[in-house]
Design a protein around this motif. Structure first.
Motif, PDB file in Angstrom:
ATOM      1  N   THR A 115      56.097   7.707  11.674  1.00  9.07           N
ATOM      2  CA  THR A 115      55.155   8.187  11.860  1.00  9.07           C
ATOM      3  C   THR A 115      53.800   8.490  11.670  1.00  9.07           C
ATOM      4  O   THR A 115      52.910   9.432  11.504  1.00  9.07           O
ATOM      5  N   THR A 116      54.076   7.859  10.162  1.00  8.18           N
ATOM      6  CA  THR A 116      52.934   8.717   9.262  1.00  8.18           C
ATOM      7  C   THR A 116      51.597   7.382  10.109  1.00  8.18           C
ATOM      8  O   THR A 116      50.223   7.319   9.789  1.00  8.18           O
ATOM      9  N   GLU A 117      51.567   6.393  10.903  1.00  3.85           N
ATOM     10  CA  GLU A 117      50.847   5.015  11.361  1.00  3.85           C
ATOM     11  C   GLU A 117      50.328   4.960  12.326  1.00  3.85           C
ATOM     12  O   GLU A 117      50.126   4.496  13.184  1.00  3.85           O
ATOM     13  N   VAL A 118      50.895   5.695  12.919  1.00  2.96           N
ATOM     14  CA  VAL A 118      50.636   6.255  14.592  1.00  2.96           C
ATOM     15  C   VAL A 118      50.632   7.655  14.906  1.00  2.96           C
ATOM     16  O   VAL A 118      50.843   8.903  13.949  1.00  2.96           O
ATOM     17  N   THR A 119      49.814   8.401  16.108  1.00  5.44           N
ATOM     18  CA  THR A 119      49.617   9.544  16.364  1.00  5.44           C
ATOM     19  C   THR A 119      49.866  10.098  17.620  1.00  5.44           C
ATOM     20  O   THR A 119      50.807   9.076  18.432  1.00  5.44           O
ATOM     21  N   LYS A 120      49.818  11.261  17.521  1.00  8.62           N
ATOM     22  CA  LYS A 120      51.338  12.039  18.744  1.00  8.62           C
ATOM     23  C   LYS A 120      50.506  11.108  19.773  1.00  8.62           C
ATOM     24  O   LYS A 120      51.655  11.035  21.150  1.00  8.62           O
ATOM     25  N   ASP A 121      49.287  10.701  20.243  1.00  9.48           N
ATOM     26  CA  ASP A 121      48.598  10.188  21.981  1.00  9.48           C
ATOM     27  C   ASP A 121      49.217   9.072  22.006  1.00  9.48           C
ATOM     28  O   ASP A 121      49.342   8.557  22.991  1.00  9.48           O
ATOM     29  N   GLU A 122      49.396   8.551  20.807  1.00  9.09           N
ATOM     30  CA  GLU A 122      49.902   6.514  20.853  1.00  9.09           C
ATOM     31  C   GLU A 122      51.429   6.907  21.238  1.00  9.09           C
ATOM     32  O   GLU A 122      51.824   6.319  22.257  1.00  9.09           O
ATOM     33  N   VAL A 123      52.291   8.154  20.354  1.00 12.05           N
ATOM     34  CA  VAL A 123      53.780   8.228  21.148  1.00 12.05           C
ATOM     35  C   VAL A 123      54.084   8.296  21.859  1.00 12.05           C
ATOM     36  O   VAL A 123      54.706   7.642  22.858  1.00 12.05           O
ATOM     37  N   LEU A 124      52.659   9.343  22.968  1.00 12.02           N
ATOM     38  CA  LEU A 124      52.958   9.992  24.159  1.00 12.02           C
ATOM     39  C   LEU A 124      53.098   8.707  25.382  1.00 12.02           C
ATOM     40  O   LEU A 124      53.557   9.129  26.254  1.00 12.02           O
ATOM     41  N   GLY A 125      51.998   8.348  24.923  1.00 13.03           N
ATOM     42  CA  GLY A 125      51.604   6.392  25.462  1.00 13.03           C
ATOM     43  C   GLY A 125      52.770   5.918  25.338  1.00 13.03           C
ATOM     44  O   GLY A 125      52.811   5.596  26.746  1.00 13.03           O
ATOM     45  N   ILE A 178      55.795   6.451  25.437  1.00 15.34           N
ATOM     46  CA  ILE A 178      56.730   7.264  26.105  1.00 15.34           C
ATOM     47  C   ILE A 178      56.532   7.283  27.606  1.00 15.34           C
ATOM     48  O   ILE A 178      57.227   7.053  28.544  1.00 15.34           O
ATOM     49  N   ILE A 179      55.373   7.536  27.503  1.00 14.40           N
ATOM     50  CA  ILE A 179      55.158   7.849  29.161  1.00 14.40           C
ATOM     51  C   ILE A 179      54.340   6.633  29.691  1.00 14.40           C
ATOM     52  O   ILE A 179      54.776   5.649  31.113  1.00 14.40           O
ATOM     53  N   LEU A 180      53.436   6.052  29.135  1.00 16.42           N
ATOM     54  CA  LEU A 180      53.323   4.299  30.548  1.00 16.42           C
ATOM     55  C   LEU A 180      54.186   3.287  29.218  1.00 16.42           C
ATOM     56  O   LEU A 180      53.741   1.913  29.623  1.00 16.42           O
ATOM     57  N   GLY A 181      55.354   2.634  28.603  1.00 13.69           N
ATOM     58  CA  GLY A 181      55.289   2.079  28.092  1.00 13.69           C
ATOM     59  C   GLY A 181      54.510   1.114  27.232  1.00 13.69           C
ATOM     60  O   GLY A 181      54.837  -0.219  26.726  1.00 13.69           O
ATOM     61  N   LYS A 182      53.470   1.575  26.870  1.00 11.64           N
ATOM     62  CA  LYS A 182      51.931   0.644  26.650  1.00 11.64           C
ATOM     63  C   LYS A 182      52.174   1.098  24.667  1.00 11.64           C
ATOM     64  O   LYS A 182      51.840   2.075  24.219  1.00 11.64           O
ATOM     65  N   CYS A 183      52.532  -0.242  23.739  1.00 12.58           N
ATOM     66  CA  CYS A 183      53.030  -0.107  22.595  1.00 12.58           C
ATOM     67  C   CYS A 183      51.554   0.106  21.503  1.00 12.58           C
ATOM     68  O   CYS A 183      50.991  -1.156  21.670  1.00 12.58           O
ATOM     69  N   PRO A 184      50.951   0.838  20.468  1.00 11.60           N
ATOM     70  CA  PRO A 184      50.092   0.573  20.493  1.00 11.60           C
ATOM     71  C   PRO A 184      50.426   0.025  19.306  1.00 11.60           C
ATOM     72  O   PRO A 184      50.778  -1.021  18.707  1.00 11.60           O
ATOM     73  N   PRO A 185      48.527  -0.361  18.409  1.00  9.34           N
ATOM     74  CA  PRO A 185      48.800  -1.790  17.661  1.00  9.34           C
ATOM     75  C   PRO A 185      49.762  -1.777  16.473  1.00  9.34           C
ATOM     76  O   PRO A 185      50.281  -2.418  15.659  1.00  9.34           O
ATOM     77  N   THR A 186      50.090  -0.286  15.848  1.00 10.30           N
ATOM     78  CA  THR A 186      50.489  -0.465  14.596  1.00 10.30           C
ATOM     79  C   THR A 186      52.119  -0.132  14.416  1.00 10.30           C
ATOM     80  O   THR A 186      52.441  -0.337  13.690  1.00 10.30           O
ATOM     81  N   ALA A 187      52.259  -0.106  15.810  1.00 15.64           N
ATOM     82  CA  ALA A 187      53.705  -0.002  16.253  1.00 15.64           C
ATOM     83  C   ALA A 187      54.481  -1.322  16.547  1.00 15.64           C
ATOM     84  O   ALA A 187      53.692  -2.170  16.461  1.00 15.64           O
ATOM     85  N   ILE A 188      56.118  -1.530  15.749  1.00 18.83           N
ATOM     86  CA  ILE A 188      56.338  -2.905  16.143  1.00 18.83           C
ATOM     87  C   ILE A 188      57.191  -2.802  17.986  1.00 18.83           C
ATOM     88  O   ILE A 188      57.698  -2.033  18.273  1.00 18.83           O
ATOM     89  N   ARG A 189      56.742  -4.170  18.527  1.00 21.10           N
ATOM     90  CA  ARG A 189      56.559  -4.033  20.139  1.00 21.10           C
ATOM     91  C   ARG A 189      58.219  -4.227  19.825  1.00 21.10           C
ATOM     92  O   ARG A 189      59.017  -5.282  19.389  1.00 21.10           O
ATOM     93  N   GLY A 190      58.974  -3.571  21.197  1.00 19.79           N
ATOM     94  CA  GLY A 190      60.851  -4.127  21.500  1.00 19.79           C
ATOM     95  C   GLY A 190      59.998  -4.385  23.171  1.00 19.79           C
ATOM     96  O   GLY A 190      59.492  -4.558  23.034  1.00 19.79           O
ATOM     97  N   PRO A 191      61.203  -4.375  23.063  1.00 19.82           N
ATOM     98  CA  PRO A 191      61.648  -5.990  24.798  1.00 19.82           C
ATOM     99  C   PRO A 191      60.760  -4.610  26.318  1.00 19.82           C
ATOM    100  O   PRO A 191      60.943  -5.294  26.930  1.00 19.82           O
ATOM    101  N   GLY A 192      60.866  -3.363  25.724  1.00 17.23           N
ATOM    102  CA  GLY A 192      60.310  -2.481  26.709  1.00 17.23           C
ATOM    103  C   GLY A 192      58.675  -2.888  26.844  1.00 17.23           C
ATOM    104  O   GLY A 192      58.930  -1.989  27.771  1.00 17.23           O
ATOM    105  N   ALA A 193      58.285  -2.765  25.978  1.00 16.71           N
ATOM    106  CA  ALA A 193      56.751  -2.691  26.257  1.00 16.71           C
ATOM    107  C   ALA A 193      55.757  -3.373  27.024  1.00 16.71           C
ATOM    108  O   ALA A 193      56.684  -4.697  27.280  1.00 16.71           O
ATOM    109  N   ILE A 194      55.278  -2.903  28.134  1.00 13.71           N
ATOM    110  CA  ILE A 194      54.238  -3.140  28.791  1.00 13.71           C
ATOM    111  C   ILE A 194      52.862  -3.653  28.101  1.00 13.71           C
ATOM    112  O   ILE A 194      52.948  -3.634  27.194  1.00 13.71           O
ATOM    113  N   ASP A 195      52.139  -4.659  28.517  1.00  9.50           N
ATOM    114  CA  ASP A 195      51.355  -5.939  28.408  1.00  9.50           C
ATOM    115  C   ASP A 195      51.884  -7.149  27.195  1.00  9.50           C
ATOM    116  O   ASP A 195      52.507  -6.538  26.635  1.00  9.50           O
TER     117      ASP A 195
END
Lengths: 266, 443
Positions: free
Chosen positions: A237-247, A249-266
């Motif tokens: 939670t220290t490395e992402v913003t709320k908006d990125e997490v919302l992204g 949740i809603i779009l399945g888009k994984c920001p660069p600071t997060a670790i991708r899971g199998p459900g991530a799009i792109d």
């Protein structure tokens, strides 16, 4: 899927590790190869829309659903969890979204349901149970006094505190809280937040499940986001913003600071 | 903690209530309990007065009728306690009457044909009645457990399982002897059904009554001591004493009534002749005392109340009724519990089968017909909610007494049986309606 998802504790053994868990209900993959882990004293927020599979995933850990595939490791050792009793034996306690209280019996009976204190004669020791109930409820909700009434007569917040009291009464090591503040007012929500911080200090690992990011973001150390039964990604939670997490949740888009899971799009 | 304690020991809230509210709250007597006793009293006095006015004979409130009433109630009352637990777990058992029938037939056949002939026990051998009782309990428990298995593990609704069971076991009852009535049963076995010899006599009845009174006081005292030990709120002492006095008075009153119902002159003559007693000119007074089936029902009341309130099993029964999913999540094996509840119902049906066939001194394929409806009605009149989750053992027993009082009262004042059925049916509907109103009001 890599075994150790948790970045901050490289080398340490996670308290809980769920690997590649899958479950299907009549052809619908409610949980699809999802993995999460949890370290002692850590709060992991499990986020996602309604129907994302977070409650189902966690019900597998608490023994309410049998998994179709995957592994559960507790302290690095494979755990056999086939029903709620097994889970409790591993120190896993759950506060369900529905609270799972027997409405027609009193608070003490609910706190000890399935683990009643008995007298030397093998009969219910109601007095001892009531005494314990008064102790734990005094800590959670000092104004609570309705020990003789069935819990259906209690307010939403009081019922919630009974459900929470039940989870912490038995020295849980792993606590699962499914939408713990859904029925609570702002004051009571803050109380639950205080409780979570206190439990963290005791080294208890907590899964906090919510569809509302605001409930979770301030309390959690990490979040895992699910969408359509799959994990989109993991982030501190220290490395992402709320908006990125919302992204996530809603779009399945994984920001660069997060670790991708199998459900991530792109 | 200190804050909690002061709030509890401070009775300031009581001062604002009227004396009746204070009294009810202190004694923990709820309105339903009062209503039940009120209804019972109304029925008793009503039938008595009706008899006095229209038949010149108030036959209801007599020692003889009240004693008979207690014996007639026993069989339904025993089964009603089990039905409470069945209904509390959100099930129903429509098969109890038929299971009673088949159990009585098997037990009758065993004691009249099998034990004397195959085992070579002589007529009236004391082992016969013991074995017969065991057979009845085993057969009925097994049938109950079997039906419970179908409900729990095959997930067939209990309504259907026991509706089927109602037909199957009634048919089975006929098959045992191809419809032939078995009569008379073993003479020792017949004592379980009551009658002059099947009552324990005056002295023993007083002893039983006094022992029960002592137990009432002792249990009140221990529970008070327990609550004191943990510093919980207690009932005021006067309320405890009041409960002890009322409880004891009821028990002693029942003993007084039972002891004042004399043996019929014929039986006295027979007894005197057998024991070389000369009957004085005024006649010899021998009181019945408590009938054995009534004592059995009393024991069932105590044991079932204990099971429901003081054991894990009972706690789980109510938890399952309140929220089956929560019970499952709490780690309770709800399927096994379902089987056990149905098995326990079976055991109680076995006890009732013994009482009913012993009382008739015969076993017929029709024994217990439509008992299921009386048993369910007794439980429901006694406050068991058909939605599950709530009900009391004593309430069901009181419900059985209300039903039987109505039935006997109507017989005494000469109602036709068609009319009796209509009244009982109507009372059931009205009682449940009143209960619904009551529940809505306390919410």
């Amino acid at each position: 899927m890599n075994a150790n998802i948790g970045i901050p504790h490289s080398g340490a053994t996670p308290l809980v590790e769920m690997r590649d868990i899958s479950i299907a209900f009549g052809g619908i993959k409610a949980v699809d190869h999802a993995s999460v882990d949890l370290f002692p004293g850590e709060v992991v927020g499990l986020l996602g829309h309604n129907g994302a599979g977070k409650s189902t995933l966690i019900k597998i850990l608490s023994g309410a659903y049998p998994r179709d595939a995957g592994q559960i490791l507790i302290n690095g050792e494979e755990a056999q969890i086939g029903n709620p009793r097994d889970a409790k034996a591993y120190g896993i306690e759950t506060i369900y979204q529905t609270l799972a209280l027997a409405d027609n019996v009193d608070a003490a009976a609910n706190l000890f349901l399935g683990r009643e204190l008995l007298t030397g004669w093998g009969t219910l020791d109601d007095a001892a149970m009531e005494a314990e109930a008064r102790k734990v409820m005094g800590r959670l909700n000092p104004n609570f006094r309705r020990f003789k009434e069935p819990v259906k007569a209690l307010s939403g917040g009081q019922r919630q505190s009974v459900a929470i009291a039940r989870a912490i009464l038995f020295n849980a090591r792993i606590l699962i809280m499914d939408e713990p503040t859904a029925a609570l007012g702002p004051h009571e929500t803050a109380q639950v937040g205080e409780l979570i911080k206190e439990l963290k200090k005791d080294g208890i690992g907590i899964f906090l499940i919510s569809h509302d990011i605001h409930d979770v973001f301030d309390l959690a150390d990490r979040v895992a986001v699910m969408k359509n039964g799959q994990v989109v990604g993991y982030a501190k939670t220290t490395e992402v913003t709320k908006d990125e997490v919302l992204g996530m949740i809603i779009l399945g888009k994984c920001p660069p600071t997060a670790i991708r899971g199998p459900g991530a799009i792109d | 903690m200190t804050q909690t304690d002061t709030a509890i020991t401070n009775p300031s809230s009581a001062s604002r209530e009227g004396p009746i509210t204070t009294f009810l709250r202190a004694t923990e007597i709820d309105a339903r309990m009062l209503g039940m006793f009120g209804a019972l009293l109304l029925i008793w006095v009503g039938f008595h007065v009706y008899g006095m006015v229209f038949n010149d004979n108030g036959a209801f409130l007599t020692y003889r009728n009240l004693w008979n009433l207690s014996v007639q109630t026993a069989s339904i009352a025993v089964m009603a306690t089990g039905m409470v637990l069945i209904i509390v777990t959100r099930h129903i058992d429509l098969s109890v009457g038929s299971v009673l029938g088949v159990t009585a037939m098997v037990t009758g056949a065993a004691q009249v044909w099998i034990f004397p002939k195959v085992l070579g026990l002589g007529l009236g051998h004391p082992m016969i009645w013991i074995l017969a009782v065991l057979v009845a309990l085993i057969v009925a428990t097994a049938i109950g457990a079997f039906q419970g298995l179908l409900v729990a593990y095959l997930q067939i609704p209990s309504f259907i399982v026991t509706l089927g069971g109602m037909l199957v076991w009634r048919g089975a009852a006929w098959w045992v002897t191809r419809g032939e009535t078995i009569s008379p049963v073993d003479p020792n076995f017949a004592l379980i059904g009551g009658g002059p010899y099947g009552a324990i006599g005056v002295t023993a009845s007083w002893i039983v009554a006094v022992v029960v009174c002592v137990l009432i006081v002792a249990s009140l005292a221990t529970s008070r001591k327990q609550r004191k030990r943990f510093g919980f709120p207690r009932r005021p002492l006067w309320a405890e004493i009041f409960i002890a006095i009322v409880g004891s008075a009821l028990v002693l009153g029942a003993a007084y009534v039972a002891n004042n119902y004399p043996w019929p002159a014929g039986i006295v003559k027979q007894y005197a002749a057998a024991h070389n007693i000369t009957i004085p000119p005024g006649g010899l007074f021998i009181g019945h005392g408590f009938a054995i089936p009534v004592l059995i029902a009393g024991a069932v009341l105590v044991i079932m109340t204990f099971i429901a309130n003081r054991t894990r099993f009972g706690r789980y029964v109510f938890a399952i009724g309140g929220n089956p999913e929560a019970a499952e999540l709490a780690g309770i094996n709800t399927k096994r519990m379902t089987v056990m509840v149905f098995a326990l119902m079976g055991t109680l049906v076995g006890i009732s089968a013994i009482i009913a066939s012993a009382r008739l001194n015969s076993a017929t394929a029709d024994l217990g017909k439509i008992d299921e409806l009386y048993v369910i009605a007794a439980a429901v009149i006694g406050g068991t909610s058909l939605a599950g989750g709530s009900g009391t053992i004593w309430g069901a027993m009181l419900g059985a007494l209300v039903m039987q009082s109505l039935q006997s009262g109507m017989v005494l004042i000469g109602f036709e049986s068609a009319m009796q059925q209509m009244v009982v049916g109507g009372v059931l509907v009205v009682a449940v309606w009143l209960d619904t109103v009551y529940r809505r009001r306390i919410r």
